[in-house]
Design a protein around this motif. Structure first.
Motif: not given
Lengths: 118, 112
Positions: A79-89
């Motif tokens: 919904e509101s990307a944050s830097t701690n959502q940097t990842s492989m999905y």
């Protein structure tokens, strides 16, 4: 062969943006899953769906939502990307449906979307 | 809480040098233990499922075994194409949704 296709291999988004990750499977599988994979942490389950419009939280659902309007498609939404959502999905599917106790099938994975949030 | 621990984190082998990877697990009741192989930039690819202690499965140079507390993936006479990250995952019988718990993986590099 089962094919699980994730629409993007690489994405770069800015903090606060709304991000959609799309996944499509072509084998009429009941269950679909979204995982994130981080070094040293392994795969962690975000959400899964066992039927159209049905969803269940996994181990780390905070900051994410999902949508399953059609059986073959499962979307992950930040919904509101944050830097701690940097990842492989990683998206996955399996055919077992709701009778999970009587069926022990392996997951079929897509090739992943590497998301960078700056 | 279910736990899956893989060791070592990384393994470097010479071609032909056999070795074993370990996956130790803690679950209320084991429904199944899965091994996957993951190549760089790709999703995990299924290798084996093991269901009960004493069971063994083989595929080419790979052999998976299972005890009540751990599983081993033996790589016999590896080749460079066996280089990958190997993941194990467990399905706890008491989890009504059958979610898998994954270990962090063992990265294997086989040099010629």
């Amino acid at each position: 062969d089962v094919k699980v296709t994730q629409s993007s291999r690489y994405l770069v988004k800015r903090t606060g943006e709304k991000v959609f990750l799309e996944c499509v499977q072509d084998m009429d599988h009941e269950n679909m899953f979204w995982y994130r994979q981080d070094p040293g942490l392994g795969l962690r389950l975000i959400y899964f769906s066992y039927d159209v419009k049905m969803k269940e939280k996994g181990d780390i659902p905070e900051g994410y939502s999902v949508s399953r309007e059609k059986k073959e498609r499962f979307s992950l939404i930040l919904e509101s990307a944050s830097t701690n959502q940097t990842s492989m999905y990683l998206c996955a599917s399996d055919p077992s449906g709701q009778l999970l106790r009587s069926y022990n099938s392996p997951l079929h994975f897509g090739n992943g979307t590497r998301l960078t949030v700056t | 809480e279910d736990q899956v621990t893989q060791s070592p984190e990384a393994l470097r082998l010479q071609e032909g040098e056999s070795s074993s990877l370990n996956c130790s697990y803690t679950v209320s009741g084991l429904r199944g233990l899965f091994w996957y192989r993951q190549d760089p930039g790709k999703g995990p690819e299924f290798l084996f499922t093991l269901y009960s202690a004493g069971e063994e499965k083989e595929k080419e140079r790979l052999k998976a075994t299972l005890t009540k507390k751990e599983s081993f993936l033996h790589i016999t006479a590896p080749k460079p194409e066996d280089s990958a990250t190997y993941l194990c995952a467990v399905h706890d019988l008491t989890d009504s949704w059958g979610k898998l718990q994954f270990g962090a993986g063992t990265q294997v590099v086989v040099t010629p």
